[in-house]
Write an enzyme that holds these catalytic residues in place. Sequence first.
Site, PDB file in Angstrom:
ATOM      1  N   GLN A 210       0.833  -1.212   0.000  1.00  0.00           N
ATOM      2  CA  GLN A 210       0.000   0.000   0.000  1.00  0.00           C
ATOM      3  C   GLN A 210       0.867   1.262   0.000  1.00  0.00           C
ATOM      4  O   GLN A 210       0.617   2.204  -0.739  1.00  0.00           O
ATOM      5  CB  GLN A 210      -0.904   0.018   1.239  1.00  0.00           C
ATOM      6  CG  GLN A 210      -1.911  -1.114   1.289  1.00  0.00           C
ATOM      7  CD  GLN A 210      -2.751  -1.044   2.565  1.00  0.00           C
ATOM      8  OE1 GLN A 210      -3.150   0.032   3.005  1.00  0.00           O
ATOM      9  NE2 GLN A 210      -3.011  -2.188   3.174  1.00  0.00           N
TER      10      GLN A 210
ATOM     11  N   CYS B  87      37.383 -16.576 -23.317  1.00  0.00           N
ATOM     12  CA  CYS B  87      38.084 -15.284 -23.341  1.00  0.00           C
ATOM     13  C   CYS B  87      39.379 -15.377 -22.528  1.00  0.00           C
ATOM     14  O   CYS B  87      40.306 -16.042 -22.965  1.00  0.00           O
ATOM     15  CB  CYS B  87      37.142 -14.173 -22.896  1.00  0.00           C
ATOM     16  SG  CYS B  87      37.593 -12.599 -23.636  1.00  0.00           S
TER      17      CYS B  87
ATOM     18  N   ARG C 178      40.473  -6.901 -25.018  1.00  0.00           N
ATOM     19  CA  ARG C 178      41.477  -6.017 -25.617  1.00  0.00           C
ATOM     20  C   ARG C 178      42.665  -6.790 -26.161  1.00  0.00           C
ATOM     21  O   ARG C 178      43.373  -6.328 -27.035  1.00  0.00           O
ATOM     22  CB  ARG C 178      42.052  -5.060 -24.574  1.00  0.00           C
ATOM     23  CG  ARG C 178      41.098  -4.041 -24.077  1.00  0.00           C
ATOM     24  CD  ARG C 178      41.778  -3.117 -23.060  1.00  0.00           C
ATOM     25  NE  ARG C 178      40.760  -2.604 -22.163  1.00  0.00           N
ATOM     26  CZ  ARG C 178      39.898  -1.648 -22.506  1.00  0.00           C
ATOM     27  NH1 ARG C 178      39.952  -1.104 -23.694  1.00  0.00           N
ATOM     28  NH2 ARG C 178      38.984  -1.257 -21.648  1.00  0.00           N
TER      29      ARG C 178
ATOM     30  N   HIS D  46      32.566 -14.893 -26.380  1.00  0.00           N
ATOM     31  CA  HIS D  46      31.704 -15.301 -25.260  1.00  0.00           C
ATOM     32  C   HIS D  46      30.470 -16.040 -25.776  1.00  0.00           C
ATOM     33  O   HIS D  46      29.421 -15.414 -25.992  1.00  0.00           O
ATOM     34  CB  HIS D  46      31.242 -14.062 -24.482  1.00  0.00           C
ATOM     35  CG  HIS D  46      32.345 -13.381 -23.736  1.00  0.00           C
ATOM     36  ND1 HIS D  46      32.570 -13.595 -22.393  1.00  0.00           N
ATOM     37  CD2 HIS D  46      33.283 -12.511 -24.147  1.00  0.00           C
ATOM     38  CE1 HIS D  46      33.605 -12.873 -22.001  1.00  0.00           C
ATOM     39  NE2 HIS D  46      34.062 -12.205 -23.052  1.00  0.00           N
TER      40      HIS D  46
ATOM     41  N   GLU E 235      28.481 -17.794 -24.179  1.00  0.00           N
ATOM     42  CA  GLU E 235      27.396 -17.809 -23.178  1.00  0.00           C
ATOM     43  C   GLU E 235      26.335 -16.744 -23.441  1.00  0.00           C
ATOM     44  O   GLU E 235      25.178 -16.933 -23.088  1.00  0.00           O
ATOM     45  CB  GLU E 235      27.982 -17.648 -21.761  1.00  0.00           C
ATOM     46  CG  GLU E 235      28.563 -16.282 -21.386  1.00  0.00           C
ATOM     47  CD  GLU E 235      30.024 -16.091 -21.794  1.00  0.00           C
ATOM     48  OE1 GLU E 235      30.489 -16.804 -22.709  1.00  0.00           O
ATOM     49  OE2 GLU E 235      30.702 -15.211 -21.219  1.00  0.00           O
TER      50      GLU E 235
HETATM   51  N1  GLN Z   1      41.361  -9.437 -20.053  1.00  0.00           N
HETATM   52  C1  GLN Z   1      41.346 -10.108 -21.307  1.00  0.00           C
HETATM   53  C2  GLN Z   1      41.344  -9.133 -22.471  1.00  0.00           C
HETATM   54  O1  GLN Z   1      41.025  -7.990 -22.328  1.00  0.00           O
HETATM   55  C3  GLN Z   1      40.159 -11.053 -21.404  1.00  0.00           C
HETATM   56  C4  GLN Z   1      38.827 -10.371 -21.360  1.00  0.00           C
HETATM   57  C5  GLN Z   1      37.696 -11.298 -21.022  1.00  0.00           C
HETATM   58  O2  GLN Z   1      37.919 -12.400 -20.503  1.00  0.00           O
HETATM   59  N2  GLN Z   1      36.478 -10.874 -21.259  1.00  0.00           N
HETATM   60  O3  GLN Z   1      41.653  -9.516 -23.572  1.00  0.00           O
END
Ligand code: GLN
Length: 537
Positions: free
Chosen positions: A195, A384, A465, A510, A512
Amino acid sequence: MKKNVKYIFVTGGVSSSLGKGIISASLAKLLQGRGFSVTIQKLDPYINIDPGTLNPYEHGECYVTDDGAETDLDLGHYERFSNTPTSQANNVTTGRIYQNVISKERKGEYLGTTVQVVPHITDEIKRSVQILGHTNKYDFVITEIGGTVGDIESFPFIETVRQMKWEMGHDCAVIHLTLVPFLRAAGELKTKPTQHSVKTMLEQGVQPDIIVCRTEHSLNEGIKRKIAQFCNVSPTSVIESIDADTIYDVPLLMRDEKLDIEVLKVTNTPIPEQLDLTNWERFVKQLKNPIGTVNIGLIGKYVELKDAYKSINEALVHGGTENEYKVKIISLQSEKIDSSNVDSKMEGLDGILVAPGFGGRGIEGKIEAVRYARENNIPFLGICLGMQCAAIEFSRNILGLKDAHTTEIDKDTPNPVINLMEEQKEVKNLGGSMRLGLYDCHIENDTLTYKEYKKKDIQERHRHRYEFNNDYRSRFTDNGMSIAGVNPSKDLVEIIELKGHPWFIGVQFHPEYKSTVKAPHPLFTGFVKAAISHSKG
Ligand code: GLN
């Protein structure tokens, strides 16, 4: 023909973490099941331009869309439930709203007027909501507003909702999600917080149309009637959202509570007779009746946080369900793994997944976990940073380059098997400056990866990166690590896999993020399948 788009806002009251994201995603699922096209958007009241620079302790996982937006993890739920890709337009923060308004002001677009929260900020919020409606692709735009009503930060958003409701009448509706706590001492469910929360909405000029009540116990008709009466809604518009065993139950629970029908009623939308949730029901049935359990180790530095690897957890659920198995995730803190304890820590695991990440904390533990998986023929998936660790491990222990590393952690390593991408060398700002979003990957014939994907050309989402250093390519392939996938335009290594191992794949992207209930990701399905075979010896 132009669609008559309906805008549905989902606000929250009483407490955070009531599951607005799951309710929004479940509503989308139900509306889709009735034949409507739907998109879901999240408005976040914080000042960051996006969650890309937030660490997982602050905000859980950062979810990446096809177009490379770094977004709130709720967008992951939206995609997993609705199987519809989201984009930058689906996640907007206060920071981005102000950034847009200020840049228009600098360009002189406000023609000398004083720029104010009302109307300029609220107009910009409205534009960010309607941008999705104006694509003419959707019958419904569901907009979840982060935070809880009454927060200082959410005022301009609630004011925008008020204006849109006033302007659009039945084409706009508000679902307010609250908590109905059970007081054990009194033996009663309490409606007062609901409420009060609705009263806070009313003070800001918004009358919710539907109230969804999160509760641990079923709401009887009396409680529903009381909430209806005090909050000025019809009793059928008081919807119970009882705690569920799994988030995947929620669309079915909301169907039983007729949330979709209420939404169609309050928006004056003709109600299609059929609601088709066959595939969803099949998935939930399979999820709840596994024929066995398989143990997967998740090695990461944020494993103690529930939401840090959200999409990986859910992709494992999808992959497990596809194989009719329950995946038991054993989370292992990488910082605590070293060569002296790795054997005991990994004991009993049927699969090892090394998680993505940034920075040096815990990386040696991840590398040890890779070594264990490689030497003991345990199915391995590296994502990654996890793939980068697999490359470092292979260099150190097979190629004999003891000092091999990634320049992210050891700038001066003589063997930079992972190093900074050319295009990253000049980048100064941290926000939005990684290699982000979908990139092409070409998969080689006769690889395990090809067997899993069953196609040669794929697109996957990235957030990194650093990359595999092509100077080491031939040493890898000559010694048993195949380059299974490459980005054709830049010749970047995207996938490595170990020959002669039952299942060992590292991916720079990724997978996922793209796994959904409707389309579980082939790498997760394949990985879990390999782990099941391992468990059977
Ligand atoms: N740190 C790593 C890079 O920048 C992997 C990045 C990650 O796992 N998303 O390449």
